[in-house]
Design an enzyme around this catalytic site. Structure first.
Site, PDB file in Angstrom:
ATOM      1  N   GLU A   1       0.870  -1.186   0.000  1.00 23.26           N
ATOM      2  CA  GLU A   1       0.000   0.000   0.000  1.00 23.26           C
ATOM      3  C   GLU A   1       0.901   1.228   0.000  1.00 23.26           C
ATOM      4  OE1 GLU A   1      -2.924  -0.452  -0.804  1.00 23.26           O
ATOM      5  OE2 GLU A   1      -2.723  -2.605  -0.546  1.00 23.26           O
TER       6      GLU A   1
ATOM      7  N   CYS B   1      -1.069   9.427   3.893  1.00 22.30           N
ATOM      8  CA  CYS B   1      -1.147   8.989   2.496  1.00 22.30           C
ATOM      9  C   CYS B   1      -2.444   9.500   1.874  1.00 22.30           C
ATOM     10  CB  CYS B   1      -1.088   7.480   2.416  1.00 22.30           C
ATOM     11  SG  CYS B   1      -2.314   6.701   3.461  1.00 22.30           S
TER      12      CYS B   1
HETATM   13  P1  NAD Z   1       9.210   4.388   3.076  1.00 21.52           P
HETATM   14  O1  NAD Z   1       8.812   3.718   1.821  1.00 21.52           O
HETATM   15  O2  NAD Z   1      10.394   5.260   3.057  1.00 21.52           O
HETATM   16  O3  NAD Z   1       9.475   3.293   4.222  1.00 21.52           O
HETATM   17  C1  NAD Z   1       8.498   2.323   4.555  1.00 21.52           C
HETATM   18  C2  NAD Z   1       9.176   1.112   5.149  1.00 21.52           C
HETATM   19  O4  NAD Z   1       9.965   0.472   4.143  1.00 21.52           O
HETATM   20  C3  NAD Z   1      10.124   1.412   6.307  1.00 21.52           C
HETATM   21  O5  NAD Z   1       9.920   0.452   7.322  1.00 21.52           O
HETATM   22  C4  NAD Z   1      11.493   1.244   5.687  1.00 21.52           C
HETATM   23  O6  NAD Z   1      12.475   0.864   6.607  1.00 21.52           O
HETATM   24  C5  NAD Z   1      11.241   0.146   4.681  1.00 21.52           C
HETATM   25  N1  NAD Z   1      12.198   0.047   3.561  1.00 21.52           N
HETATM   26  C6  NAD Z   1      12.890   1.055   2.980  1.00 21.52           C
HETATM   27  N2  NAD Z   1      13.637   0.571   1.969  1.00 21.52           N
HETATM   28  C7  NAD Z   1      13.412  -0.752   1.900  1.00 21.52           C
HETATM   29  C8  NAD Z   1      13.880  -1.795   1.047  1.00 21.52           C
HETATM   30  N3  NAD Z   1      14.744  -1.558   0.055  1.00 21.52           N
HETATM   31  N4  NAD Z   1      13.426  -3.050   1.249  1.00 21.52           N
HETATM   32  C9  NAD Z   1      12.553  -3.305   2.245  1.00 21.52           C
HETATM   33  N5  NAD Z   1      12.076  -2.364   3.086  1.00 21.52           N
HETATM   34  C10 NAD Z   1      12.492  -1.094   2.905  1.00 21.52           C
HETATM   35  O7  NAD Z   1       7.909   5.190   3.581  1.00 21.52           O
HETATM   36  P2  NAD Z   1       7.745   6.130   4.849  1.00 21.52           P
HETATM   37  O8  NAD Z   1       8.492   7.390   4.654  1.00 21.52           O
HETATM   38  O9  NAD Z   1       7.988   5.349   6.096  1.00 21.52           O
HETATM   39  O10 NAD Z   1       6.179   6.423   4.796  1.00 21.52           O
HETATM   40  C11 NAD Z   1       5.609   7.419   4.006  1.00 21.52           C
HETATM   41  C12 NAD Z   1       5.000   6.818   2.750  1.00 21.52           C
HETATM   42  O11 NAD Z   1       4.050   5.829   3.078  1.00 21.52           O
HETATM   43  C13 NAD Z   1       4.241   7.852   1.928  1.00 21.52           C
HETATM   44  O12 NAD Z   1       4.507   7.659   0.568  1.00 21.52           O
HETATM   45  C14 NAD Z   1       2.780   7.534   2.238  1.00 21.52           C
HETATM   46  O13 NAD Z   1       1.879   7.960   1.252  1.00 21.52           O
HETATM   47  C15 NAD Z   1       2.840   6.050   2.364  1.00 21.52           C
HETATM   48  N6  NAD Z   1       1.705   5.511   3.126  1.00 21.52           N
HETATM   49  C16 NAD Z   1       0.744   4.802   2.471  1.00 21.52           C
HETATM   50  C17 NAD Z   1      -0.360   4.316   3.162  1.00 21.52           C
HETATM   51  C18 NAD Z   1      -1.439   3.528   2.477  1.00 21.52           C
HETATM   52  O14 NAD Z   1      -2.239   2.892   3.163  1.00 21.52           O
HETATM   53  N7  NAD Z   1      -1.519   3.537   1.156  1.00 21.52           N
HETATM   54  C19 NAD Z   1      -0.475   4.560   4.537  1.00 21.52           C
HETATM   55  C20 NAD Z   1       0.527   5.286   5.176  1.00 21.52           C
HETATM   56  C21 NAD Z   1       1.615   5.757   4.466  1.00 21.52           C
END
Ligand code: NAD
Length: 538
Positions: A303, A340
């Site tokens: 998501e 988000c």
């Molecule tokens: P992010 O993608 O930077 O990180 C999310 C998670 O992914 C973290 O736990 C991070 O450690 C991990 N991660 C990073 N690189 C990785 C890799 N190469 N392999 C595996 N895991 C990895 O996102 P963020 O800054 O924590 O959150 C903000 C984002 O989340 C925004 O884009 C927001 O829109 C989205 N979001 C979406 C929803 C939804 O339900 N659609 C809900 C909340 C937030």
């Protein structure tokens, strides 16, 4: 010839429990009530006397490593929330082995016993609600109301998924009868699920994904977001207290690019439940698909981000317009635009444009900025990197568009990452700030002439998460229902604040796999349906 059909295995050992009760969403706390104010102040005192402690990794036992992750209060960067381990690949590997081992017994636990653990967890969380809110306010910079909504959502997930699991178990889908055969259709858990959450709903999102995985009989490795390891630690502690056995849930803080990446590619992982940015989500989708040494296809739910629009139609009722203005402010600037679902593109009909903008800017100018602990409406963004990224978008906006409010870092007595609420006009459909997810308190306003044009602008981005329409025109409302292409469309209300079981949540296009968290189909993503047919008439 006998024709018998069962769609459910006869669970002889099931105790007679009944089983689901009416699900009601958790009411929010009223922070005008002096009793609640007193309680939250006490909770802050408790939390502030427990800052700066060190927490281990939890697998079969506690582990400490050399590299640490510091959790810092983004509203007052002198405050260290806690010190966490930055897990090594070796420990990630150990967690995978241990979780696979534990799967053998956990998957066989009676559904009712499993579910009752999560119902108990809901009650423990209710009792610890103020403490959880206080930790969250300090760790990610939500104000009291936003943090309370996050905790209430977490309680809702626990209750809703408990009922849903019972429902799946007790009311299986019907099969067609077939002469001479007994046929069954039931669900099996998958194995080990890696849960990779974002930091912005630091309790509700990791809890929702973790509970969905566990309640369906899978085991979990929870890899918290680097900016919110404390809230995931509290989640781990809560579930252990409620009775989830160690190793059925593993707490593995670490760097996404290292330990997260390793887990995603690991051959003995069965599913990845991810919520986060589009960039990372797409990478995980690819990495989970292409790795040798596996015996199965990995399932991925991812998501991701949004670039959400609100369309305001021609409206002439003064009260309705004021209501729309307030809804726009809540959607764009609630939690600093770091949802988000947040509004980032406001589409105004040309005939109401000037009036709406006057009201909007007047209200934006009244937004209070400050420390989340003091419960100001607008707090800090999560970290320095986010601050720089948002300020960079603001600079691009200043070149391409017209800045009409804010646009600067907010100068404040505490050292934190505060940005003024920012509004741009004269934004065109393909401008950078109209296309890319900014994830901060920045609103791009666009003018349109007719409703078809508005729908076309709204759909012109690669995301499709939320959207809203304010209109009193039934034909336009109907058009939006059919043509506004997003996973969660709201008519005449804000585009944030989805409620578990009421507004199942998830997006189209590059907003994700649309697994609809908090919806009736969600748990099925964590299960494998099995069909068994026995011939009884030769
Ligand atoms: P992010 O993608 O930077 O990180 C999310 C998670 O992914 C973290 O736990 C991070 O450690 C991990 N991660 C990073 N690189 C990785 C890799 N190469 N392999 C595996 N895991 C990895 O996102 P963020 O800054 O924590 O959150 C903000 C984002 O989340 C925004 O884009 C927001 O829109 C989205 N979001 C979406 C929803 C939804 O339900 N659609 C809900 C909340 C937030």
């Amino acid at each position: 010839m006998k024709t018998t059909n069962f769609t459910k295995l006869n669970h002889l050992n099931d105790p007679i429990i009944h089983s689901s009760w009416e699900y009601a969403t958790e009411p929010f706390l009223d922070f005008k009530n002096p009793i609640n104010i007193e309680k939250i102040k006490k909770a802050f005192e408790f939390v502030e006397s427990n800052l700066n402690k060190e927490y281990p990794i939890f697998i079969d036992k506690e582990y400490y490593v050399d590299k640490k992750i510091l959790s810092i209060n983004p509203g007052d960067t002198n405050q260290v929330i806690g010190i966490f381990q930055d897990a090594t690949i070796e420990l990630a590997d150990k967690a995978v082995k241990y979780a696979n081992e534990k799967f053998k017994t956990w998957a066989k636990l009676n559904v009712y016993d499993r579910v009752n653990i999560f119902r108990l967890a809901a009650n423990i969380l209710r009792k610890r609600r103020f403490e959880f809110i206080a930790w969250m306010v300090l760790e990610v910079g939500k104000n009291w109301t936003e943090a309370d909504a996050d905790v209430a959502e977490a309680i809702d997930y626990l209750e809703y998924y408990s009922n849903l699991m019972i429902d799946i178990h007790e009311n299986p889908k019907k099969l067609l009868p077939f002469p001479g055969e007994v046929n069954y259709y039931y669900y099996l858990p998958l194995g080990v699920v890696v849960v990779i959450p974002p930091w912005n709903f630091p309790l509700a999102i990791p809890l929702g994904m973790t509970v969905a995985a566990l309640i369906t009989g899978n085991t979990v490795i929870l890899k918290p977001a680097e900016d919110a390891p404390m809230m995931s630690y509290l989640l781990y502690e809560l579930l252990i207290e409620a009775g989830v056995p160690e190793g059925v849930i593993n707490y593995l803080p670490g760097t996404g690019e290292i330990v997260g990446d390793y887990l995603v590619k690991h051959p003995d992982i069965h599913m990845i439940a991810f919520t986060g940015s589009k960039e990372v989500g797409l990478l995980i989708h690819k990495n989970a698909a292409n790795y040798p040494g596996r015996s199965h296809l990995k399932r991925v739910i991812a998501e991701m981000g949004g670039k959400n629009a609100i369309i305001v139609d021609e409206i002439y009722d003064e009260d309705f317009m004021n209501y729309a203005v307030n809804s726009v402010i809540a959607s764009a600037f609630g939690f600093q635009g770091q949802k988000c679902s947040a509004l980032s593109r406001l589409l105004l009909h040309k005939n109401i444009y000037d009036k709406f903008m006057n009201k909007l800017l007047e209200n934006v100018s009244k937004i209070e900025i400050g420390l989340p602990k003091e419960n100001k409406f607008l707090g800090p963004v999560i970290n320095e990197q986010a601050l720089n990224k948002i300020m960079n978008y603001i600079e691009i906006g200043k070149k391409q568009n017209k800045l009409v409010f804010g646009g600067k870092r907010y100068d404040y007595k505490y050292s934190g990452y505060y940005i003024e609420p920012t509004v741009f006009e004269d934004v065109k459909v393909n401008d950078v700030i109209a296309q890319e997810e900014i994830f901060g308190p920045v609103l791009a306003v666009m003018k349109y002439s007719d409703f078809d044009e508005a729908i076309s602008i709204a759909n012109s981005v690669e995301y499709g998460l939320t959207g809203a329409v304010f209109s009193q025109n039934r034909f336009n409302i109907n058009k939006a229902k059919n043509e506004f292409y997003c996973g969660n469309l709201y008519i005449n209300r804000k585009c944030t604040g989805a409620i578990v079981g009421v507004h199942p949540f998830g997006g189209f296009k590059f907003s994700g796999t649309n697994s609809k968290a908090g919806g009736p189909d969600y748990l099925l993503f964590f299960l494998n349906p099995k069909s068994v047919s026995e011939k009884i008439d030769f």
